[in-house]
Design a protein around this motif. Sequence first.
Motif, PDB file in Angstrom:
ATOM      1  N   PHE A 127       0.833  -1.202   0.000  1.00  0.00           N
ATOM      2  CA  PHE A 127       0.000   0.000   0.000  1.00  0.00           C
ATOM      3  C   PHE A 127       0.874   1.261   0.000  1.00  0.00           C
ATOM      4  N   TYR A 128       1.872   1.295   0.903  1.00  0.00           N
ATOM      5  CA  TYR A 128       2.717   2.494   0.977  1.00  0.00           C
ATOM      6  C   TYR A 128       3.724   2.572  -0.164  1.00  0.00           C
ATOM      7  N   ASP A 129       4.120   1.424  -0.692  1.00  0.00           N
ATOM      8  CA  ASP A 129       4.994   1.444  -1.885  1.00  0.00           C
ATOM      9  C   ASP A 129       4.332   2.267  -3.005  1.00  0.00           C
ATOM     10  N   GLU A 158       4.427  10.146  -4.713  1.00  0.00           N
ATOM     11  CA  GLU A 158       3.724  11.433  -4.560  1.00  0.00           C
ATOM     12  C   GLU A 158       3.553  11.833  -3.105  1.00  0.00           C
ATOM     13  N   TRP A 159       4.174  11.094  -2.205  1.00  0.00           N
ATOM     14  CA  TRP A 159       3.932  11.302  -0.771  1.00  0.00           C
ATOM     15  C   TRP A 159       4.229  12.725  -0.301  1.00  0.00           C
ATOM     16  N   ASP A 160       5.329  13.294  -0.797  1.00  0.00           N
ATOM     17  CA  ASP A 160       5.752  14.610  -0.299  1.00  0.00           C
ATOM     18  C   ASP A 160       4.742  15.716  -0.630  1.00  0.00           C
ATOM     19  N   ASP A 183       1.759  15.676  -0.053  1.00  0.00           N
ATOM     20  CA  ASP A 183       0.716  15.635   0.957  1.00  0.00           C
ATOM     21  C   ASP A 183       0.856  16.750   1.997  1.00  0.00           C
ATOM     22  N   TYR A 184       2.044  17.346   2.106  1.00  0.00           N
ATOM     23  CA  TYR A 184       2.322  18.285   3.188  1.00  0.00           C
ATOM     24  C   TYR A 184       2.139  19.740   2.783  1.00  0.00           C
ATOM     25  N   THR A 185       1.474  20.507   3.660  1.00  0.00           N
ATOM     26  CA  THR A 185       1.312  21.939   3.428  1.00  0.00           C
ATOM     27  C   THR A 185       2.410  22.683   4.204  1.00  0.00           C
ATOM     28  N   LEU A 194      10.700   6.197  13.184  1.00  0.00           N
ATOM     29  CA  LEU A 194      10.096   4.913  12.793  1.00  0.00           C
ATOM     30  C   LEU A 194       8.906   5.125  11.861  1.00  0.00           C
ATOM     31  N   GLY A 195       8.845   4.333  10.780  1.00  0.00           N
ATOM     32  CA  GLY A 195       7.806   4.540   9.773  1.00  0.00           C
ATOM     33  C   GLY A 195       8.047   5.891   9.136  1.00  0.00           C
ATOM     34  N   CYS A 196       9.308   6.120   8.771  1.00  0.00           N
ATOM     35  CA  CYS A 196       9.774   7.470   8.374  1.00  0.00           C
ATOM     36  C   CYS A 196       9.197   7.947   7.049  1.00  0.00           C
ATOM     37  N   GLY A 197       8.610   7.018   6.247  1.00  0.00           N
ATOM     38  CA  GLY A 197       8.133   7.426   4.926  1.00  0.00           C
ATOM     39  C   GLY A 197       9.272   8.009   4.107  1.00  0.00           C
ATOM     40  N   VAL A 199      13.556   4.360   9.625  1.00  0.00           N
ATOM     41  CA  VAL A 199      13.227   2.956   9.358  1.00  0.00           C
ATOM     42  C   VAL A 199      11.868   2.911   8.675  1.00  0.00           C
ATOM     43  N   ASP A 200      11.797   2.183   7.569  1.00  0.00           N
ATOM     44  CA  ASP A 200      10.491   1.963   6.933  1.00  0.00           C
ATOM     45  C   ASP A 200      10.530   0.625   6.206  1.00  0.00           C
ATOM     46  N   PHE A 201       9.439  -0.153   6.328  1.00  0.00           N
ATOM     47  CA  PHE A 201       9.424  -1.457   5.642  1.00  0.00           C
ATOM     48  C   PHE A 201       8.823  -1.379   4.243  1.00  0.00           C
ATOM     49  N   SER A 202       8.407  -0.179   3.811  1.00  0.00           N
ATOM     50  CA  SER A 202       8.038   0.014   2.406  1.00  0.00           C
ATOM     51  C   SER A 202       9.331   0.365   1.654  1.00  0.00           C
ATOM     52  N   VAL A 203       9.728  -0.513   0.753  1.00  0.00           N
ATOM     53  CA  VAL A 203      10.997  -0.300   0.040  1.00  0.00           C
ATOM     54  C   VAL A 203      10.963   1.027  -0.719  1.00  0.00           C
ATOM     55  N   ASP A 206      15.673  -0.243   5.575  1.00  0.00           N
ATOM     56  CA  ASP A 206      14.440  -0.908   5.177  1.00  0.00           C
ATOM     57  C   ASP A 206      14.220  -2.082   6.139  1.00  0.00           C
ATOM     58  N   ALA A 207      13.379  -1.877   7.161  1.00  0.00           N
ATOM     59  CA  ALA A 207      13.184  -2.915   8.183  1.00  0.00           C
ATOM     60  C   ALA A 207      11.810  -2.754   8.817  1.00  0.00           C
ATOM     61  N   ASP A 208      11.394  -3.821   9.523  1.00  0.00           N
ATOM     62  CA  ASP A 208      10.129  -3.797  10.257  1.00  0.00           C
ATOM     63  C   ASP A 208      10.408  -3.301  11.679  1.00  0.00           C
ATOM     64  N   VAL A 209       9.556  -2.439  12.184  1.00  0.00           N
ATOM     65  CA  VAL A 209       9.786  -1.894  13.524  1.00  0.00           C
ATOM     66  C   VAL A 209       9.715  -2.972  14.607  1.00  0.00           C
ATOM     67  N   ALA A 210       9.129  -4.115  14.267  1.00  0.00           N
ATOM     68  CA  ALA A 210       9.029  -5.192  15.261  1.00  0.00           C
ATOM     69  C   ALA A 210      10.355  -5.931  15.433  1.00  0.00           C
ATOM     70  N   ALA A 212       7.697   8.476  16.149  1.00  0.00           N
ATOM     71  CA  ALA A 212       6.867   7.834  15.121  1.00  0.00           C
ATOM     72  C   ALA A 212       5.819   8.872  14.728  1.00  0.00           C
ATOM     73  N   PHE A 213       5.992   9.462  13.570  1.00  0.00           N
ATOM     74  CA  PHE A 213       5.046  10.487  13.105  1.00  0.00           C
ATOM     75  C   PHE A 213       4.086   9.850  12.100  1.00  0.00           C
ATOM     76  N   ARG A 214       2.812   9.894  12.393  1.00  0.00           N
ATOM     77  CA  ARG A 214       1.747   9.326  11.546  1.00  0.00           C
ATOM     78  C   ARG A 214       1.991   7.841  11.262  1.00  0.00           C
ATOM     79  N   ALA A 215       2.592   7.132  12.168  1.00  0.00           N
ATOM     80  CA  ALA A 215       2.986   5.758  11.858  1.00  0.00           C
ATOM     81  C   ALA A 215       2.505   4.718  12.874  1.00  0.00           C
ATOM     82  N   HIS A 265      -0.326   2.179  12.377  1.00  0.00           N
ATOM     83  CA  HIS A 265      -0.153   1.196  11.299  1.00  0.00           C
ATOM     84  C   HIS A 265       0.719   0.017  11.716  1.00  0.00           C
ATOM     85  N   PHE A 266       1.387   0.123  12.874  1.00  0.00           N
ATOM     86  CA  PHE A 266       2.242  -0.987  13.302  1.00  0.00           C
ATOM     87  C   PHE A 266       1.338  -2.136  13.750  1.00  0.00           C
ATOM     88  N   VAL A 267       1.392  -3.247  13.028  1.00  0.00           N
ATOM     89  CA  VAL A 267       0.455  -4.344  13.302  1.00  0.00           C
ATOM     90  C   VAL A 267       0.717  -4.940  14.685  1.00  0.00           C
TER      91      VAL A 267
HETATM   92  C1  LIG Z   1       1.220   7.186   7.062  1.00  0.00           C
HETATM   93  S1  LIG Z   1       2.883   6.767   6.604  1.00  0.00           S
HETATM   94  C2  LIG Z   1       3.812   8.046   7.437  1.00  0.00           C
HETATM   95  C3  LIG Z   1       5.174   8.285   6.818  1.00  0.00           C
HETATM   96  C4  LIG Z   1       5.970   9.444   7.433  1.00  0.00           C
HETATM   97  N1  LIG Z   1       6.227   9.250   8.847  1.00  0.00           N
HETATM   98  C5  LIG Z   1       5.231  10.744   7.209  1.00  0.00           C
HETATM   99  O1  LIG Z   1       4.498  11.157   8.117  1.00  0.00           O
HETATM  100  O2  LIG Z   1       5.348  11.322   6.137  1.00  0.00           O
HETATM  101  C6  LIG Z   1       3.219   5.344   7.616  1.00  0.00           C
HETATM  102  C7  LIG Z   1       4.564   4.702   7.301  1.00  0.00           C
HETATM  103  O3  LIG Z   1       4.829   3.674   8.264  1.00  0.00           O
HETATM  104  C8  LIG Z   1       5.422   2.582   7.583  1.00  0.00           C
HETATM  105  N2  LIG Z   1       5.188   1.371   8.377  1.00  0.00           N
HETATM  106  C9  LIG Z   1       3.983   0.858   8.761  1.00  0.00           C
HETATM  107  N3  LIG Z   1       4.178  -0.255   9.482  1.00  0.00           N
HETATM  108  C10 LIG Z   1       5.519  -0.455   9.569  1.00  0.00           C
HETATM  109  C11 LIG Z   1       6.319  -1.440  10.198  1.00  0.00           C
HETATM  110  N4  LIG Z   1       5.773  -2.455  10.861  1.00  0.00           N
HETATM  111  N5  LIG Z   1       7.663  -1.339  10.070  1.00  0.00           N
HETATM  112  C12 LIG Z   1       8.232  -0.306   9.368  1.00  0.00           C
HETATM  113  N6  LIG Z   1       7.508   0.671   8.766  1.00  0.00           N
HETATM  114  C13 LIG Z   1       6.162   0.595   8.865  1.00  0.00           C
HETATM  115  C14 LIG Z   1       4.726   2.557   6.235  1.00  0.00           C
HETATM  116  O4  LIG Z   1       5.451   1.838   5.256  1.00  0.00           O
HETATM  117  C15 LIG Z   1       4.593   4.038   5.925  1.00  0.00           C
HETATM  118  O5  LIG Z   1       5.661   4.546   5.181  1.00  0.00           O
END
Ligand SMILES: C[S@@+](CC[C@H](N)C(=O)[O-])C[C@H]1O[C@@H](n2cnc3c(N)ncnc32)[C@H](O)[C@@H]1O
Length: 199
Positions: A8-10, A15-17, A19-21, A46-49, A70-74, A93-97, A111-114, A117-119
């Motif tokens: 989904f995040y890949d 176009e992610w950038d 999104d910010y005003t 974490l989940g740095c996007g 760290v972000d697991f979306s390549v 490129d790693a999982d936060v777990a 962890a900003f906006r992330a 989403h961490f399962v």
């Molecule tokens: C809503 S985006 C926010 C990205 C960035 N922090 C920003 O605000 O622009 C959430 C991000 O968390 C990452 N993410 C979600 N679960 C993750 C996990 N378990 N490990 C690493 N990254 C994860 C996603 O791939 C995605 O890039």
Amino acid sequence: MRDPHQQFYDQLAAEWDLDYTAEDLERLSRLVDSMKVKSGENVLDLGCGTGILFDMFRRKVGNKGSVTGVDFSVQMARQAHRNFPFDNVNVVDADVAVLPFRDHRFDLVVAFRAFPHFVDKRKALAEIHRVLKPGAPFYIIHLVSSKELAMHHKRRGGVEAEDVLPSADDMQLMFSDARFAKLTIDDHPGLYLATAINS
Ligand SMILES: C[S@@+](CC[C@H](N)C(=O)[O-])C[C@H]1O[C@@H](n2cnc3c(N)ncnc32)[C@H](O)[C@@H]1O
């Protein structure tokens, strides 16, 4: 097994950038200022996007410190690396777990906006506790309240539909189980800021 969030995040990375005003960036910058980050410190995002926070922290830590994302979306991780090709910025490129860092490596984790989403939030918290120095802070930031965020994700549907910030009681329980010493939560329209101090 791949987490559906990765794909989904890949797809959103290119176009992610957009999104910010300017107002979002200004608010974020003020929040980062309030964290009192010092020169030479090591920050973990974490989940740095694509690295929206990198420059704000990079300027604070200077050349003697570092910012690690760290972000697991390549695709997100690649874009972050392209956006910030600096010596004091690393993207992993790693999982936060399962964080690939030694114990007590970082002075601050964010962890900003992330976090929603961490399962496996409990595993993520155990890892954050492990890599943070004793007494160091972990921040969860959203520029909306938990209620506003839940409504936003529900409207969007798909993999994000059920991604929420846990209730304040559940957060207190999770953080104390992960051996954080203290958690405070500011949750009101336009802001969610959780600050946890490592034990
Ligand atoms: C809503 S985006 C926010 C990205 C960035 N922090 C920003 O605000 O622009 C959430 C991000 O968390 C990452 N993410 C979600 N679960 C993750 C996990 N378990 N490990 C690493 N990254 C994860 C996603 O791939 C995605 O890039």
